[in-house]
Design an enzyme around this catalytic site. Structure first.
Site, PDB file in Angstrom:
ATOM      1  N   GLU A 145       0.748  -1.325   0.053  1.00 33.61           N
ATOM      2  CA  GLU A 145       0.043   0.032  -0.168  1.00 33.61           C
ATOM      3  C   GLU A 145       0.844   1.414  -0.086  1.00 33.61           C
ATOM      4  O   GLU A 145       0.750   2.257   0.708  1.00 33.61           O
ATOM      5  CB  GLU A 145      -0.870   0.042   1.285  1.00 33.61           C
ATOM      6  CG  GLU A 145      -1.746  -1.212   1.253  1.00 33.61           C
ATOM      7  CD  GLU A 145      -3.071  -1.146   0.068  1.00 33.61           C
ATOM      8  OE1 GLU A 145      -2.958   0.060  -0.675  1.00 33.61           O
ATOM      9  OE2 GLU A 145      -3.803  -1.935   0.080  1.00 33.61           O
ATOM     10  N   ASP A 194     -22.795   8.542   7.574  1.00 36.80           N
ATOM     11  CA  ASP A 194     -23.688   8.319   6.160  1.00 36.80           C
ATOM     12  C   ASP A 194     -23.926   6.689   6.283  1.00 36.80           C
ATOM     13  O   ASP A 194     -23.102   6.100   6.326  1.00 36.80           O
ATOM     14  CB  ASP A 194     -22.774   8.797   5.256  1.00 36.80           C
ATOM     15  CG  ASP A 194     -23.421   8.698   3.754  1.00 36.80           C
ATOM     16  OD1 ASP A 194     -24.569   8.973   3.663  1.00 36.80           O
ATOM     17  OD2 ASP A 194     -22.827   7.961   2.912  1.00 36.80           O
ATOM     18  N   ASP A 219     -27.253  10.838   8.218  1.00 35.13           N
ATOM     19  CA  ASP A 219     -28.059  11.077   6.915  1.00 35.13           C
ATOM     20  C   ASP A 219     -29.386  11.341   7.421  1.00 35.13           C
ATOM     21  O   ASP A 219     -30.193  10.137   7.613  1.00 35.13           O
ATOM     22  CB  ASP A 219     -27.846   9.714   6.032  1.00 35.13           C
ATOM     23  CG  ASP A 219     -28.574  10.100   4.641  1.00 35.13           C
ATOM     24  OD1 ASP A 219     -29.083  11.086   4.435  1.00 35.13           O
ATOM     25  OD2 ASP A 219     -28.227   9.309   3.699  1.00 35.13           O
ATOM     26  N   HIS A 246     -18.589   9.025   0.477  1.00 33.98           N
ATOM     27  CA  HIS A 246     -19.155   8.462   1.730  1.00 33.98           C
ATOM     28  C   HIS A 246     -18.602   9.132   2.849  1.00 33.98           C
ATOM     29  O   HIS A 246     -19.710   9.619   3.737  1.00 33.98           O
ATOM     30  CB  HIS A 246     -19.035   7.129   1.798  1.00 33.98           C
ATOM     31  CG  HIS A 246     -19.257   6.390   0.519  1.00 33.98           C
ATOM     32  ND1 HIS A 246     -20.656   6.172   0.166  1.00 33.98           N
ATOM     33  CD2 HIS A 246     -18.482   5.446  -0.278  1.00 33.98           C
ATOM     34  CE1 HIS A 246     -20.458   5.402  -1.023  1.00 33.98           C
ATOM     35  NE2 HIS A 246     -19.371   5.117  -1.242  1.00 33.98           N
ATOM     36  N   ASP A 255     -19.630  12.849   2.491  1.00 35.09           N
ATOM     37  CA  ASP A 255     -21.169  13.095   2.867  1.00 35.09           C
ATOM     38  C   ASP A 255     -21.214  13.396   4.417  1.00 35.09           C
ATOM     39  O   ASP A 255     -22.041  14.203   4.902  1.00 35.09           O
ATOM     40  CB  ASP A 255     -22.050  12.386   2.237  1.00 35.09           C
ATOM     41  CG  ASP A 255     -22.263  12.218   0.875  1.00 35.09           C
ATOM     42  OD1 ASP A 255     -21.983  13.416   0.299  1.00 35.09           O
ATOM     43  OD2 ASP A 255     -22.859  11.166   0.304  1.00 35.09           O
TER      44      ASP A 255
END
Length: 442
Positions: free
Chosen positions: A158, A286, A341, A416, A419
């Site tokens: 990574e 979210d 949300d 995601h 938001d």
């Protein structure tokens, strides 16, 4: 040893004083094509200094790297390997487990000893070591010495998370010194190519030198995937073509038209920031389940300096409400005010009854997305390096386009956590200074 032969030998030559104690069998036959599968012949055979592989999810890049390390160390009795990740504590559930899996995959697990304190793997017949380190403790890397043989190889898993090329260069320079005939030095780099702006692209893919092999791979060469795995990519291809290009095909993420260009990765002390006058915390949630993950974000807001400090995150799929509540409490935020949300009032009420008594739903409206984005654009966003998913989203969240021209609407992807950040920032009043600056730019 030829890697393209139908049958290949994985031979362990034991020192005389341990041969009887370890095992009477000194030769293990494996078929490399069957164990490794297709698509990695050049990866397996290459012995130059830099072996760089970007790829989508399910492309076998990490498992093949783990297999190559185990195989080659048993082939070269004086070689030792350094395995590096951005954060040391991420090894146990990734590289450590993958290398341990590789010993079982080859049928040689009885010849290896894996310990967690210290975190290392030892090839028992010779005493060769696989050492695990993190860039969050640079002193532990630059001072490495091995008891048996030479430090020949390093694996950066990574490596996209390594934003500072100088940090990589320091490790690169530590793999040095003359080796016995037939041995070679190599740094393997594996990663998902989230953004084309990363130094990896310029150095290894745009301007590779003679000591570099740069490869791109994807799930299409992984014959070990099940039909359900392939279905995930097919759905992604249909519904999220931009994500499919990166996660599916292993192409570079294109950063044109970023929604947020007011951010940077930065190490900071959350406790010190929180002591500043006027600083307060915000939390956003979210909802997701099958295709989209549930996202939780935690940040500090400094209204005087107009700065947002993102210090924690959680991204997970297939979580029911009781799992979400348990995770938030585990993270220590069960008593915080969380803005979730507002399109899922039933879920918000469920979480409230499960003990998250201060959670509330966000306001929804036709312009709520753009209004929330404009509010956040008025701040400087600092993201702690451990918030890896937030960095990925900020690097890929772009304005949508129609016929090649950008429109005033963001894509519904890579958003995601972002938001969740919009929801978290909803109660925060817009500073007059930000409004004035925005007015001047119009």
């Amino acid at each position: 040893m030829k890697t393209n032969s139908k049958i290949d030998s994985l031979t362990a030559t034991f020192p005389p004083h341990v041969q009887k104690r370890i095992d009477k069998k000194t030769k293990i036959i494996v078929s490399l094509p069957k164990k490794i599968g297709k698509g990695y012949k050049s990866f397996w055979a290459y012995k130059g200094r830099y072996l760089v592989t970007k790829g989508g999810r399910g492309s076998k890049k990490s498992t093949t790297a783990a297999m190559k390390i185990i195989y080659r160390m048993m082939q070269y009795p004086l070689a030792n390997t350094l395995v590096v990740r951005r954060f040391f504590n991420t090894h146990k559930d990734s590289t450590y487990t993958q290398l341990k899996w590789a010993t079982h995959h080859f049928g040689v697990a009885h010849l290896w000893r894996f310990s967690k304190s210290p975190l290392e793997a030892t090839y028992i017949p010779t005493g060769q070591k696989i050492l695990f380190r993190g860039l969050d403790d640079p002193e532990s890397i630059t001072s490495i010495t091995v008891e048996v043989g030479f430090l020949c190889w390093a694996w950066f898993e990574e490596v996209f998370q390594v934003r500072d090329e100088d940090a990589f260069n320091k490790i690169d320079m530590s793999i040095r010194g003359e080796l016995p005939p037939g041995y070679y030095k190599q740094l393997m780099l594996t990663f998902n190519p989230w953004s084309e702006n990363h130094w990896l692209k310029k150095r290894f893919f745009d301007n590779p030198d003679k000591n570099t092999l740069a490869l791109t791979t994807n799930y299409l060469v992984n014959e070990f995937l099940g039909e359900d795995d392939v279905d995930i990519f097919n759905t992604m291809k249909e519904k999220n073509p931009r994500r499919y290009s990166i996660e599916g095909l292993g192409n570079w993420g294109i950063a044109d038209g970023l929604v947020y260009d007011n951010w940077e990765e930065k190490t900071f002390d959350k406790d010190e920031i929180s002591k500043k006058l006027g600083v307060f915390s915000v939390f956003g949630l979210d909802f997701g389940f099958t295709n989209d993950p549930t996202a939780m974000i935690a940040a500090l807001v400094d209204p005087r300096d107009e700065a947002i400090y993102v210090f924690d995150e959680c991204l997970a799929k297939a979580q029911v409400n009781k799992d979400i509540a348990k995770q938030i409490k585990y993270m220590g935020y069960g008593k915080e005010r969380i803005i979730a949300d507002g399109a899922a009032p039933k879920d918000v009420e469920d979480l409230r009854q499960m003990g998250l008594t201060r959670i509330k739903g966000s306001l929804k409206g036709p312009d709520s997305i753009n209004f929330g984005i404009q509010k956040i654009q008025g701040y400087k966003i600092y993201v702690h390096p451990r918030c890896e998913h937030t960095i990925v989203e900020l690097s890929n969240y772009v304005w949508d386009n129609k016929d090649g021209s950008p429109i005033n609407k963001p894509i519904d992807d890579f958003n995601h956590l972002l938001d969740a950040l919009r929801y978290a920032m909803e109660p925060v009043k817009v500073q007059k200074k930000s409004l004035l600056d925005r007015y001047k730019k119009m």
